[in-house]
Motif scaffolding. Structure first.
Motif, PDB file in Angstrom:
ATOM      1  N   GLU A  30      19.108  35.773  44.534  1.00 56.76           N
ATOM      2  CA  GLU A  30      18.182  36.155  43.499  1.00 56.76           C
ATOM      3  C   GLU A  30      18.440  37.731  43.310  1.00 56.76           C
ATOM      4  O   GLU A  30      17.810  38.078  42.080  1.00 56.76           O
ATOM      5  CB  GLU A  30      16.801  36.203  44.280  1.00 56.76           C
ATOM      6  N   LYS A  31      19.179  38.555  43.930  1.00 54.39           N
ATOM      7  CA  LYS A  31      19.416  39.872  43.502  1.00 54.39           C
ATOM      8  C   LYS A  31      18.101  40.514  43.247  1.00 54.39           C
ATOM      9  O   LYS A  31      17.887  41.234  42.012  1.00 54.39           O
ATOM     10  CB  LYS A  31      20.440  40.155  42.360  1.00 54.39           C
ATOM     11  N   PRO A  32      17.219  40.569  44.013  1.00 53.72           N
ATOM     12  CA  PRO A  32      15.804  41.523  43.706  1.00 53.72           C
ATOM     13  C   PRO A  32      15.938  42.942  43.423  1.00 53.72           C
ATOM     14  O   PRO A  32      15.229  43.533  42.787  1.00 53.72           O
ATOM     15  CB  PRO A  32      15.115  41.224  45.005  1.00 53.72           C
ATOM     16  N   PHE A  33      17.191  43.523  43.907  1.00 53.96           N
ATOM     17  CA  PHE A  33      17.333  45.045  43.742  1.00 53.96           C
ATOM     18  C   PHE A  33      18.443  45.245  42.523  1.00 53.96           C
ATOM     19  O   PHE A  33      18.875  46.416  42.591  1.00 53.96           O
ATOM     20  CB  PHE A  33      17.585  45.541  45.049  1.00 53.96           C
ATOM     21  N   ASP A  34      18.605  44.254  41.710  1.00 53.00           N
ATOM     22  CA  ASP A  34      19.725  44.626  40.710  1.00 53.00           C
ATOM     23  C   ASP A  34      19.414  45.960  39.982  1.00 53.00           C
ATOM     24  O   ASP A  34      18.165  46.072  39.465  1.00 53.00           O
ATOM     25  CB  ASP A  34      19.784  43.550  39.747  1.00 53.00           C
ATOM     26  N   GLY A  35      20.333  46.854  39.915  1.00 58.64           N
ATOM     27  CA  GLY A  35      20.055  48.135  39.399  1.00 58.64           C
ATOM     28  C   GLY A  35      19.253  49.177  39.925  1.00 58.64           C
ATOM     29  O   GLY A  35      19.009  50.167  39.401  1.00 58.64           O
ATOM     30  N   LEU A  36      18.743  48.942  41.165  1.00 56.89           N
ATOM     31  CA  LEU A  36      18.077  49.744  41.852  1.00 56.89           C
ATOM     32  C   LEU A  36      18.701  50.531  42.888  1.00 56.89           C
ATOM     33  O   LEU A  36      19.824  49.856  43.630  1.00 56.89           O
ATOM     34  CB  LEU A  36      16.878  49.206  42.699  1.00 56.89           C
ATOM     35  N   LYS A  37      18.451  51.632  43.331  1.00 54.33           N
ATOM     36  CA  LYS A  37      19.030  52.417  44.395  1.00 54.33           C
ATOM     37  C   LYS A  37      18.145  52.488  45.485  1.00 54.33           C
ATOM     38  O   LYS A  37      16.937  53.067  45.424  1.00 54.33           O
ATOM     39  CB  LYS A  37      19.563  53.764  43.953  1.00 54.33           C
ATOM     40  N   ILE A  38      18.594  52.658  46.961  1.00 56.66           N
ATOM     41  CA  ILE A  38      17.693  52.567  48.065  1.00 56.66           C
ATOM     42  C   ILE A  38      18.524  53.467  48.976  1.00 56.66           C
ATOM     43  O   ILE A  38      19.671  53.481  49.319  1.00 56.66           O
ATOM     44  CB  ILE A  38      17.668  50.937  48.718  1.00 56.66           C
ATOM     45  N   LEU A  55      20.255  44.522  52.064  1.00 56.42           N
ATOM     46  CA  LEU A  55      19.960  45.281  50.774  1.00 56.42           C
ATOM     47  C   LEU A  55      20.702  45.235  49.514  1.00 56.42           C
ATOM     48  O   LEU A  55      20.702  45.056  48.430  1.00 56.42           O
ATOM     49  CB  LEU A  55      19.059  46.678  51.061  1.00 56.42           C
ATOM     50  N   ARG A  56      22.158  45.548  50.233  1.00 59.55           N
ATOM     51  CA  ARG A  56      23.159  45.696  49.168  1.00 59.55           C
ATOM     52  C   ARG A  56      23.832  44.273  48.603  1.00 59.55           C
ATOM     53  O   ARG A  56      23.724  44.223  47.502  1.00 59.55           O
ATOM     54  CB  ARG A  56      24.363  46.247  49.743  1.00 59.55           C
ATOM     55  N   ASP A  57      23.590  43.152  49.540  1.00 61.93           N
ATOM     56  CA  ASP A  57      23.725  41.966  48.784  1.00 61.93           C
ATOM     57  C   ASP A  57      22.747  41.526  47.952  1.00 61.93           C
ATOM     58  O   ASP A  57      22.629  40.680  47.193  1.00 61.93           O
ATOM     59  CB  ASP A  57      23.603  40.800  50.206  1.00 61.93           C
ATOM     60  N   GLY A  58      21.499  42.182  48.161  1.00 61.89           N
ATOM     61  CA  GLY A  58      20.305  41.844  47.028  1.00 61.89           C
ATOM     62  C   GLY A  58      20.480  42.781  45.905  1.00 61.89           C
ATOM     63  O   GLY A  58      19.843  42.923  44.888  1.00 61.89           O
ATOM     64  N   GLY A  59      21.593  43.525  45.652  1.00 60.58           N
ATOM     65  CA  GLY A  59      21.927  44.102  44.428  1.00 60.58           C
ATOM     66  C   GLY A  59      21.654  45.576  44.398  1.00 60.58           C
ATOM     67  O   GLY A  59      21.972  46.161  43.459  1.00 60.58           O
ATOM     68  N   ALA A  60      21.313  46.137  45.502  1.00 58.40           N
ATOM     69  CA  ALA A  60      21.064  47.776  45.517  1.00 58.40           C
ATOM     70  C   ALA A  60      22.335  48.495  45.818  1.00 58.40           C
ATOM     71  O   ALA A  60      23.061  47.789  46.333  1.00 58.40           O
ATOM     72  CB  ALA A  60      20.111  47.883  46.568  1.00 58.40           C
ATOM     73  N   ARG A  61      22.228  49.771  45.379  1.00 63.39           N
ATOM     74  CA  ARG A  61      23.278  50.479  45.539  1.00 63.39           C
ATOM     75  C   ARG A  61      22.492  51.306  46.749  1.00 63.39           C
ATOM     76  O   ARG A  61      21.349  51.730  46.641  1.00 63.39           O
ATOM     77  CB  ARG A  61      23.427  51.564  44.401  1.00 63.39           C
ATOM     78  N   ALA A 351      10.491  46.056  50.973  1.00 62.15           N
ATOM     79  CA  ALA A 351      11.257  46.670  49.545  1.00 62.15           C
ATOM     80  C   ALA A 351      11.365  45.720  48.617  1.00 62.15           C
ATOM     81  O   ALA A 351      11.138  46.235  47.353  1.00 62.15           O
ATOM     82  CB  ALA A 351      12.576  47.134  50.316  1.00 62.15           C
ATOM     83  N   GLU A 352      11.500  44.537  48.826  1.00 67.03           N
ATOM     84  CA  GLU A 352      11.628  43.412  47.530  1.00 67.03           C
ATOM     85  C   GLU A 352      10.083  43.553  47.037  1.00 67.03           C
ATOM     86  O   GLU A 352      10.081  43.412  45.549  1.00 67.03           O
ATOM     87  CB  GLU A 352      11.945  42.237  48.045  1.00 67.03           C
ATOM     88  N   TYR A 353       9.064  43.578  47.669  1.00 69.70           N
ATOM     89  CA  TYR A 353       7.904  43.638  47.136  1.00 69.70           C
ATOM     90  C   TYR A 353       7.632  44.884  46.252  1.00 69.70           C
ATOM     91  O   TYR A 353       6.921  44.682  45.300  1.00 69.70           O
ATOM     92  CB  TYR A 353       6.809  43.612  48.329  1.00 69.70           C
ATOM     93  N   ILE A 354       8.052  46.069  46.661  1.00 68.53           N
ATOM     94  CA  ILE A 354       7.931  47.413  45.908  1.00 68.53           C
ATOM     95  C   ILE A 354       8.847  47.268  44.404  1.00 68.53           C
ATOM     96  O   ILE A 354       8.337  47.303  43.336  1.00 68.53           O
ATOM     97  CB  ILE A 354       8.726  48.422  46.645  1.00 68.53           C
ATOM     98  N   ALA A 355       9.907  46.418  44.582  1.00 65.63           N
ATOM     99  CA  ALA A 355      10.963  46.306  43.523  1.00 65.63           C
ATOM    100  C   ALA A 355       9.913  45.513  42.471  1.00 65.63           C
ATOM    101  O   ALA A 355      10.090  45.808  41.320  1.00 65.63           O
ATOM    102  CB  ALA A 355      12.271  45.758  43.936  1.00 65.63           C
TER     103      ALA A 355
END
Ligand code: ADE
Length: 406
Positions: A30-38, A55-61, A351-355
């Motif tokens: 689902e990549k919930p953090f695509d384009g986001l930095k954590i 978190l990285r697998d979820g698309g985050a840097r 973190a996903e909830y915040i995104a």
């Protein structure tokens, strides 16, 4: 090619983190953090590594630093870097390096932060006020206390989630996690017997309870000290002696602090302690046992084992473990893997909830949504192979009624 020690530790943790693994598999799709930095400041060891990779697998840097200068596992840092993760931490780093590493995390201008103890959050309120944070999570009791002060004073400038008070966090992590890992740390640091010893546990929050329970399980005679009247009664009714520190320490073979308060063991207590008394801390900061007072009162100090410092004070010797820093991570291996599995699943899902929901959040301290707690609980039960009952339709209706008695 042989795997490195750090890689094997990560593999072991991953294999035993069923809940986080399930979350990670969904995040991969689902990549919930695509384009986001954590930005993360947590104890850098294998379990934390799995969270960062999730978190990285979820698309985050992702950038990761430690939240404590002595809790890092260097072999894990190396293995994570080998996997391309940006990690800034070293076991035994100086205070200067510690802060430099936190600054490196903030250099990427994270959208979301995951903090443990509140140092990263504090920097964002002092030196990096220009970074527009969407929201963050706080892992531990001490950090949440700091957040509540910031909220009360009206200075909190982004939403923060109190992960510590999620049921699936503190009921297991603070109690069973701290209980087991504190025992682990003290036993590895000292190689001494617990059975038959008098162990004073300062603080009867969830961590203190866990420590007291496990120390009793090992055959110690446990005394609890408290400042909260209700918790003191709970400790008494749980079967522990309850005293003031000044009285308890006269009998103590070990004193373990888990209060979140400074100077719990200070000059008057050090002077009252018996010869050979061993002091250890399991709270977040190294200020629960006054190192200043120990230094001032002692005429000689020497390292007698790794993580054991001997202070000669008058005719007696007092020992401090792990430089007064949290002994479960300094000399032990941190909380057990399956416990951090639940805590870090809560972290990842919050973190996903915040995104997904940051637009609706205010600059407040929020509890973790109940759905996340129950989602993690259901995944954990599944992983444990436990099935539980469900209410019948009739029973569900009964919950809605108030007229009917017997
Ligand atoms: N391992 C990683 N983070 C931890 C924490 N907050 N407490 C204990 N062990 C840990």
């Amino acid at each position: 090619m042989n795997s490195s020690i750090g890689e094997l530790k990560l593999e072991w943790a991953y294999e035993h983190m069923d809940v986080l693994r399930a979350v990670r598999e969904r995040f991969r799709d689902e990549k919930p953090f695509d384009g986001l930095k954590i930005g993360m400041a947590l104890h850098v060891e294998a379990k934390t590594g799995i969270l960062a990779l999730t978190l990285r697998d979820g698309g985050a840097r992702v950038r990761l630093a430690s939240c404590n200068p002595l809790s890092t596992d260097d072999s894990v840092v190396e293995a994570l870097r080998f996997q391309g993760l940006q990690v800034f931490a070293r076991k035994g780093e100086s205070r200067k390096e510690y802060y430099e590493n936190l600054h490196k995390v903030l250099e990427i201008e994270p959208d979301i932060i995951i903090d443990d103890g509140g140092d990263l959050t504090t920097l964002l309120h002092k030196d990096y006020t220009y970074i527009p944070i969407l929201g963050g999570n706080e892992e531990t009791t001490t950090g949440v206390l700091r957040l509540r002060v910031m909220e009360k004073k009206g200075v909190l400038r982004f939403p923060m989630f109190d992960v510590n008070d999620a049921k699936m966090k503190h009921l297991f992590d603070n109690r069973y996690g701290t209980g087991q890992s504190t025992l682990d740390g003290i036993m590895s640091a000292t190689n001494l017997t617990i059975a038959g010893k008098t162990v004073v546990v300062a603080g009867y929050g969830w961590c203190g309870r866990g420590i007291a329970m496990r120390m009793r399980g090992m055959g110690a005679n446990v005394i609890v000290t408290e400042v909260d009247a209700i918790k003191a009664i709970e400790a008494r009714m749980d079967g522990f002696r309850v005293m003031r520190m000044i009285d308890a320490i006269r009998e103590a073979d070990f004193v373990i602090t888990a209060t979140g308060m400074k100077d719990v063991v200070r000059e008057e207590h050090i002077l009252a302690a018996k010869n050979g008394c061993i002091l250890a801390n399991s709270g977040h900061f190294d200020n629960e046992i006054s190192k200043r007072d120990l230094e001032r009162l002692s005429r000689r100090k020497r390292k007698v084992r790794e993580y054991v410092e001997e202070y000669e004070i008058g005719e007696k010797k007092i020992y401090l473990l792990g430089d007064g820093r949290l002994i479960n991570l300094v000399a032990g291996q941190g909380h057990p893997v399956e416990i951090m599995d639940m805590s870090f699943a809560i972290q990842a899902l919050t973190a996903e909830y915040i995104a997904k929901n940051h637009r609706h959040l205010e600059n407040k301290v929020y509890p973790v949504p109940t759905e996340i707690d129950y989602y993690v609980a259901r995944l954990k039960l599944k992983a444990m192979g436990i099935e539980i009952d469900a209410l019948t339709e009739e029973q569900r209706k009964y919950l809605e009624e108030w007229e009917e008695g017997t």
